[in-house]
Design an enzyme around this catalytic site. Structure first.
Site, mmCIF file in Angstrom:
data_model
loop_
_atom_site.group_PDB
_atom_site.id
_atom_site.type_symbol
_atom_site.label_atom_id
_atom_site.label_comp_id
_atom_site.label_asym_id
_atom_site.label_seq_id
_atom_site.Cartn_x
_atom_site.Cartn_y
_atom_site.Cartn_z
ATOM 1 N N LYS A 1 49.231 38.289 39.576
ATOM 2 C CA LYS A 1 48.597 37.619 38.446
ATOM 3 C C LYS A 1 49.409 36.460 37.895
ATOM 4 C CE LYS A 1 45.744 41.473 37.069
ATOM 5 N NZ LYS A 1 46.180 42.595 37.914
HETATM 6 C C1 LIG Z 1 45.306 43.325 38.607
HETATM 7 C C2 LIG Z 1 45.820 44.006 39.799
HETATM 8 C C3 LIG Z 1 44.958 44.404 40.838
HETATM 9 C C4 LIG Z 1 43.466 44.233 40.748
HETATM 10 O O1 LIG Z 1 43.055 42.879 40.771
HETATM 11 P P1 LIG Z 1 41.588 42.475 40.295
HETATM 12 O O2 LIG Z 1 41.548 40.998 40.412
HETATM 13 O O3 LIG Z 1 41.445 42.947 38.890
HETATM 14 O O4 LIG Z 1 40.634 43.164 41.205
HETATM 15 C C5 LIG Z 1 45.510 44.969 41.968
HETATM 16 N N1 LIG Z 1 46.839 45.182 42.071
HETATM 17 C C6 LIG Z 1 47.690 44.835 41.093
HETATM 18 C C7 LIG Z 1 49.126 45.125 41.268
HETATM 19 C C8 LIG Z 1 47.220 44.223 39.941
HETATM 20 O O5 LIG Z 1 48.063 43.886 38.975
#
Ligand SMILES: *Cc1c(COP(=O)(O)O)cnc(C)c1O
Length: 433
Positions: free
Chosen positions: A107
């Site tokens: 993210k």
């Molecule tokens: C947020 C997150 C996900 C999921 O991603 P989405 O875009 O919400 O489907 C998967 N793995 C980790 C480590 C995350 O932080």
């Protein structure tokens, strides 16, 4: 590029306005008015392009004219200041490591890109913007880090008490400055519901400019397209039929991959890998989309009972079930299966994964079992040390803390406990007085 609301009851609006609002006035998610595929010359010359050049070409149409090209280049250069390596697991499976950023979760890219867009839009503005965000684990840290010190922007993060890992909690509660952490007595869906409610509360919206930094915000969601291009660049000469297995929660990441495919990136198929929160897995089997309360798992960033980006996926495939199904498979796995996968990756391939990546690996294996003429890349969405207890207990080995994690471990947590929406409201109103 203009954006339209998927609820179809709000006016179309600019990128800038979509970013500042987060969600449309009719509660709909914003979606680009049009998608123009990149020319074939782009794909033919991809080996000669840097990651920054690739990212620029991929996102340009979605942010112009609000972000001028020169500014966009700077934003991209600052956003992508770390690596995105593909690591080989075996002949059929690789992993794309997306955890080399400052908070060691994928993210970081979306959060950094969005923070810089908002900072640019806000540079001559005296009115503050409050970024309100719900986190199931990693969003909080990435957003806190990405927005720290951005002028004119306050960040308020809601996280479910006791349901994020220690390191995740440290990352979002120790930065201070323009960052406030709210510890919610509830689950992630409660946090997400409160955030959605705040956006619709005229008491608040008449007094302050609220926006969201969840993947519902187009500036957080769209830069995630870059990953799929970066993996393609690394693999296309040696591998055919590239399939991506994406550990999914709110489905923002996988939906960004589908946007990359719309731009012409040759992606053979997608696998949405889920833990026991499996609304989409069920949907593809039963054709019934039934949101549920989320349940807690060891891959907590995917503990989402009503994935907010699923509606964008439906839009991409024009609400056609068969067309979606021919592009997307989905599997769901238990915590025990996930632990087994962590162990298998370590013992057979000397690869230390995190629980989310392990779910992605299981998705690859399930897909390849029925379709073996493909190369499956699972996205490794977080560094294993973010889930230290789970990972070390399974592989029976200590893992070294990377400097980014080490740096927050001894800092003091500061959060405000809240129980319901009224508590949230009074905190928000306090930030403006
Ligand atoms: C947020 C997150 C996900 C999921 O991603 P989405 O875009 O919400 O489907 C998967 N793995 C980790 C480590 C995350 O932080």
């Amino acid at each position: 590029m203009n954006y339209r609301s998927l609820n179809k009851k709000a006016a179309n609006t600019s990128f800038k306005d979509a970013v500042i609002r987060g969600i449309a006035p009719d509660k709909g998610l914003y979606f680009p008015e049009s998608i123009t595929p990149l020319p074939s010359s782009f794909f033919e010359s991809i080996d000669d392009l840097s990651y920054e050049e690739i990212a620029f070409e991929a996102i340009k149409q979605f942010v112009s004219p609000d972000i001028p090209e020169a500014v966009l280049k700077t934003i991209i250069a600052e956003t992508l200041s770390f690596d995105f390596p593909v690591v080989n697991i075996n002949e059929k499976i690789s992993t794309l490591e997306l955890f080399h950023g400052p908070t060691m979760a994928f993210k970081d890219v979306g959060a950094r890109f969005m923070a810089r867009c908002l900072g640019y839009f806000n540079q001559n503005n005296t009115k503050e913007v409050t970024v309100l965000v719900a986190t199931s684990g990693d969003t909080g840290g990435a957003v806190a880090n990405g927005f720290l010190g951005v002028k004119g922007v306050n960040v308020v993060i809601l996280y479910p008490s006791g349901k994020v890992s220690d390191i995740q909690e440290k990352q979002l509660t120790t930065l201070k400055q323009n960052i406030t952490a709210l510890e919610v007595d509830g689950v992630f869906d409660d946090c997400q519901d409160m955030v959605k409610r705040a956006f619709l509360d005229e008491d608040l919206t008449s007094k302050m400019q609220l926006t969201s930094a969840n993947s519902i915000n187009v500036a957080r969601w769209l830069p995630q397209m870059f990953y799929f291009f970066f993996a393609y660049k690394q693999l296309h000469k040696t591998h055919q039929n590239i399939v991506f297995s994406v550990p999914s929660g709110n489905f923002g990441n996988i939906c960004a991959g589908m946007m990359a495919q719309q731009l012409g990136l040759p992606i053979h198929h997608f696998v949405a890998s889920n833990n026991q929160n499996n609304v989409v897995t069920e949907y593809l089997t039963t054709k019934l989309y039934q949101p549920k309360q989320s349940v807690q798992t060891i891959s907590n960033a995917m503990d989402v009972g009503n994935p907010s980006n699923f509606i964008r996926i439906q839009e991409i495939y024009k609400n056609d079930f068969e067309s979606l199904k021919s592009n997307l498979s989905s599997y769901s796995f238990t915590d025990d299966e996930t632990r087994e996968a962590l162990k298998e990756l370590y013992e057979n391939f000397e690869y230390v994964a995190d629980p989310h990546g392990a779910v992605g690996y299981l998705g690859c294996k399930a897909y390849l079992k029925k379709q073996d003429n493909a190369h499956c890349v699972f996205l490794e969405t977080a560094h294993p040390t973010k889930f230290l207890d789970v990972v070390t207990s399974v592989i029976n080995k200590d893992i070294e803390l990377p400097p980014q994690i080490e740096a927050v471990m001894d800092k003091k947590k500061e959060s405000i406990s809240i129980g319901n929406y009224d508590d949230l409201k009074s905190v928000l109103l306090n930030t403006i007085s």
